[in-house]
Design a protein around this motif. Structure first.
Motif, PDB file in Angstrom:
ATOM      1  N   SER A 181      83.643 100.342  52.902  1.00  0.00           N
ATOM      2  CA  SER A 181      83.695 101.742  53.007  1.00  0.00           C
ATOM      3  C   SER A 181      82.529 102.335  54.052  1.00  0.00           C
ATOM      4  O   SER A 181      81.544 102.080  53.431  1.00  0.00           O
ATOM      5  N   ASN A 182      83.045 102.949  55.063  1.00  0.00           N
ATOM      6  CA  ASN A 182      81.861 103.737  55.822  1.00  0.00           C
ATOM      7  C   ASN A 182      82.430 105.041  56.279  1.00  0.00           C
ATOM      8  O   ASN A 182      83.562 105.017  56.884  1.00  0.00           O
ATOM      9  N   ASP A 183      81.693 106.061  55.977  1.00  0.00           N
ATOM     10  CA  ASP A 183      82.269 107.436  56.381  1.00  0.00           C
ATOM     11  C   ASP A 183      81.189 108.199  57.086  1.00  0.00           C
ATOM     12  O   ASP A 183      80.042 108.517  56.667  1.00  0.00           O
ATOM     13  N   LEU A 184      81.622 108.408  58.321  1.00  0.00           N
ATOM     14  CA  LEU A 184      80.492 108.975  59.428  1.00  0.00           C
ATOM     15  C   LEU A 184      80.957 110.425  59.674  1.00  0.00           C
ATOM     16  O   LEU A 184      82.284 110.503  60.018  1.00  0.00           O
ATOM     17  N   GLY A 185      80.336 111.525  59.155  1.00  0.00           N
ATOM     18  CA  GLY A 185      80.862 112.719  59.661  1.00  0.00           C
ATOM     19  C   GLY A 185      79.803 113.636  60.136  1.00  0.00           C
ATOM     20  O   GLY A 185      78.449 113.490  60.056  1.00  0.00           O
ATOM     21  N   VAL A 186      80.263 114.633  60.913  1.00  0.00           N
ATOM     22  CA  VAL A 186      79.267 115.841  61.487  1.00  0.00           C
ATOM     23  C   VAL A 186      79.808 116.950  60.932  1.00  0.00           C
ATOM     24  O   VAL A 186      80.905 117.530  61.073  1.00  0.00           O
ATOM     25  N   ASN A 187      79.077 117.984  60.502  1.00  0.00           N
ATOM     26  CA  ASN A 187      79.273 119.156  59.820  1.00  0.00           C
ATOM     27  C   ASN A 187      78.708 120.240  60.797  1.00  0.00           C
ATOM     28  O   ASN A 187      77.258 120.169  60.981  1.00  0.00           O
ATOM     29  N   VAL A 188      79.265 121.068  60.926  1.00  0.00           N
ATOM     30  CA  VAL A 188      78.849 122.438  61.874  1.00  0.00           C
ATOM     31  C   VAL A 188      79.053 123.810  61.131  1.00  0.00           C
ATOM     32  O   VAL A 188      80.390 123.977  60.850  1.00  0.00           O
ATOM     33  N   SER A 189      78.153 124.457  60.776  1.00  0.00           N
ATOM     34  CA  SER A 189      78.306 125.710  60.269  1.00  0.00           C
ATOM     35  C   SER A 189      78.944 126.669  61.021  1.00  0.00           C
ATOM     36  O   SER A 189      78.567 126.860  62.289  1.00  0.00           O
ATOM     37  N   LEU A 190      79.839 127.507  60.623  1.00  0.00           N
ATOM     38  CA  LEU A 190      80.554 128.434  61.444  1.00  0.00           C
ATOM     39  C   LEU A 190      80.224 129.814  60.779  1.00  0.00           C
ATOM     40  O   LEU A 190      79.537 130.446  61.839  1.00  0.00           O
ATOM     41  N   SER A 191      80.493 130.510  59.751  1.00  0.00           N
ATOM     42  CA  SER A 191      79.973 131.894  59.405  1.00  0.00           C
ATOM     43  C   SER A 191      80.260 131.750  57.824  1.00  0.00           C
ATOM     44  O   SER A 191      81.117 131.572  57.341  1.00  0.00           O
ATOM     45  N   GLY A 192      79.014 132.183  57.373  1.00  0.00           N
ATOM     46  CA  GLY A 192      78.629 132.362  55.838  1.00  0.00           C
ATOM     47  C   GLY A 192      78.883 131.098  55.245  1.00  0.00           C
ATOM     48  O   GLY A 192      78.328 130.179  55.733  1.00  0.00           O
ATOM     49  N   PRO A 193      79.809 130.916  54.385  1.00  0.00           N
ATOM     50  CA  PRO A 193      80.064 129.651  53.497  1.00  0.00           C
ATOM     51  C   PRO A 193      81.076 128.653  54.147  1.00  0.00           C
ATOM     52  O   PRO A 193      81.262 127.666  53.747  1.00  0.00           O
ATOM     53  N   LEU A 194      81.417 129.388  55.315  1.00  0.00           N
ATOM     54  CA  LEU A 194      82.262 128.168  56.165  1.00  0.00           C
ATOM     55  C   LEU A 194      81.678 127.388  57.021  1.00  0.00           C
ATOM     56  O   LEU A 194      81.063 127.580  57.786  1.00  0.00           O
ATOM     57  N   SER A 195      82.165 126.067  56.931  1.00  0.00           N
ATOM     58  CA  SER A 195      81.747 125.014  57.894  1.00  0.00           C
ATOM     59  C   SER A 195      82.905 124.313  58.328  1.00  0.00           C
ATOM     60  O   SER A 195      83.943 124.154  57.729  1.00  0.00           O
ATOM     61  N   LEU A 196      82.782 123.705  59.455  1.00  0.00           N
ATOM     62  CA  LEU A 196      83.840 122.825  59.979  1.00  0.00           C
ATOM     63  C   LEU A 196      83.092 121.133  59.816  1.00  0.00           C
ATOM     64  O   LEU A 196      82.193 120.823  60.563  1.00  0.00           O
ATOM     65  N   ARG A 197      83.999 120.331  59.468  1.00  0.00           N
ATOM     66  CA  ARG A 197      83.438 118.942  59.222  1.00  0.00           C
ATOM     67  C   ARG A 197      84.522 118.125  59.972  1.00  0.00           C
ATOM     68  O   ARG A 197      85.709 117.986  59.948  1.00  0.00           O
ATOM     69  N   THR A 198      84.070 117.093  60.946  1.00  0.00           N
ATOM     70  CA  THR A 198      84.805 116.207  61.574  1.00  0.00           C
ATOM     71  C   THR A 198      84.129 114.988  61.221  1.00  0.00           C
ATOM     72  O   THR A 198      82.887 114.691  61.000  1.00  0.00           O
ATOM     73  N   SER A 199      85.112 113.711  61.146  1.00  0.00           N
ATOM     74  CA  SER A 199      84.560 112.430  60.421  1.00  0.00           C
ATOM     75  C   SER A 199      85.575 111.439  60.800  1.00  0.00           C
ATOM     76  O   SER A 199      86.688 111.691  61.465  1.00  0.00           O
ATOM     77  N   VAL A 200      84.952 110.203  60.600  1.00  0.00           N
ATOM     78  CA  VAL A 200      85.629 108.818  60.759  1.00  0.00           C
ATOM     79  C   VAL A 200      85.217 107.829  59.673  1.00  0.00           C
ATOM     80  O   VAL A 200      84.123 107.575  59.273  1.00  0.00           O
ATOM     81  N   ARG A 201      86.400 107.558  59.017  1.00  0.00           N
ATOM     82  CA  ARG A 201      86.224 106.728  57.812  1.00  0.00           C
ATOM     83  C   ARG A 201      86.928 105.427  58.260  1.00  0.00           C
ATOM     84  O   ARG A 201      87.985 105.371  58.598  1.00  0.00           O
ATOM     85  N   THR A 202      86.220 104.243  57.900  1.00  0.00           N
ATOM     86  CA  THR A 202      86.647 103.047  57.925  1.00  0.00           C
ATOM     87  C   THR A 202      86.772 102.293  56.758  1.00  0.00           C
ATOM     88  O   THR A 202      85.529 102.224  56.012  1.00  0.00           O
ATOM     89  N   ASP A 203      87.838 101.676  56.249  1.00  0.00           N
ATOM     90  CA  ASP A 203      87.986 100.725  55.035  1.00  0.00           C
ATOM     91  C   ASP A 203      88.165  99.473  55.363  1.00  0.00           C
ATOM     92  O   ASP A 203      89.368  99.306  56.131  1.00  0.00           O
TER      93      ASP A 203
END
Length: 280
Positions: free
Chosen positions: A233-255
């Motif tokens: 399993s491989n999980d690659l993700g990018v996290n972007v802080s939005l406002s305060g405790p909120l963030s946006l995560r985009t990812s691709v996972r391969t099994d």
């Protein structure tokens, strides 16, 4: 104007206000997981777990991990009607508790998808990790994980094991650790009457890279091997802080399964985007 309608709703921690207070009193909780698939005509949301994914450097350690409670909740929902009727629901949560030498992580995740009244995804994932740090780089761990996937290569896949880990790189912007050890695995292939119980080994790699104050990149790799099957399993993700405790995560996972059940593909990919609420 046609009667076609399309609704897309992102739920970001509607349960947080109550759930956070409950956990902060007497519970602690690392899935991996947590993702939402963005299709061309509709957003198909999936929250998965990577059994050890975190959203920042907190997961890397006792030298960089805050003491006490921490956690995150991610939830997404998508529904369409008109030319097609689809429903996609994903919920993921990760909670942890750290002391000077010990760290406990719990992760839960559920994903459900339906199209034209027919289910296409129904997955539950859960994991518990306990780590004992001997110094800032070397640690021992125990792991318990379970997956139930109605449409996966294995309907059930559970593992319990222990091992050691070491932080190869640990600085302000980049962290990389590896770990591994033996364990016991229980699997049941789709349509099989009996489960397979056997010894197994788990190897893992965790990488975290802070690109700037608002953007981080993570890459988690696991190799779980037994005579029944080897899962990579491989999980690659990018996290972007939005406002305060909120963030946006985009990812691709391969099994990738070396020995999937008859009629099941050996490789599956999940492309996701999810809104995350984090608290410490």
């Amino acid at each position: 104007m046609t009667q076609k309608t399309a609704k897309s709703v992102t739920l970001a921690a509607l349960m947080i206000a109550g759930g956070t207070a409950a956990f902060a009193q007497d519970t602690g909780v690392q899935i991996t997981n947590d993702a939402a698939t963005d299709a061309v005509e509709a957003i198909e949301t999936n929250i998965n777990d990577d059994y050890e994914r975190g959203y920042d450097a907190d997961r890397f350690g006792n030298s960089r991990r805050p003491l006490g409670w921490r956690g995150s909740v991610a939830a997404s929902m998508n529904a369409t009607s008109g030319n097609s009727d689809t429903t996609d629901l994903g919920i993921g949560s990760r909670f942890g508790y750290g002391t000077e030498n010990w760290d406990h992580d719990f992760t839960l995740s559920y994903n459900y998808s339906e199209k034209e009244g027919t289910r296409s995804a129904n997955t539950f994932l859960g994991a518990y990790d306990a780590s004992r740090y001997f110094n800032e780089r070397f640690y021992g761990y125990g792991k318990l994980r379970y997956a139930n996937d109605e449409f996966g290569a294995f309907e059930e896949d559970g593992f319990v094991g222990f091992g050691v880990g070491y932080r190869l790189i640990d600085n302000d912007n980049f962290h990389w650790r590896v770990q591994g050890g033996p364990g016991y695995r229980i699997t049941q292939a789709q349509g099989a009457d009996n489960s397979v119980r056997e010894g197994a080994a788990l190897l893992g790699s965790r990488m975290y890279w802070s690109l700037n104050d608002n953007v981080t990149l993570t890459n988690d790799t696991d190799v779980l091997s037994s005579s029944a099957d080897t899962l990579v399993s491989n999980d690659l993700g990018v996290n972007v802080s939005l406002s305060g405790p909120l963030s946006l995560r985009t990812s691709v996972r391969t099994d990738y399964h070396t020995d999937p059940a008859a009629g099941q593909a050996s490789t599956s990919n999940t492309f996701g985007v999810s809104l995350v609420y984090k608290f410490n």
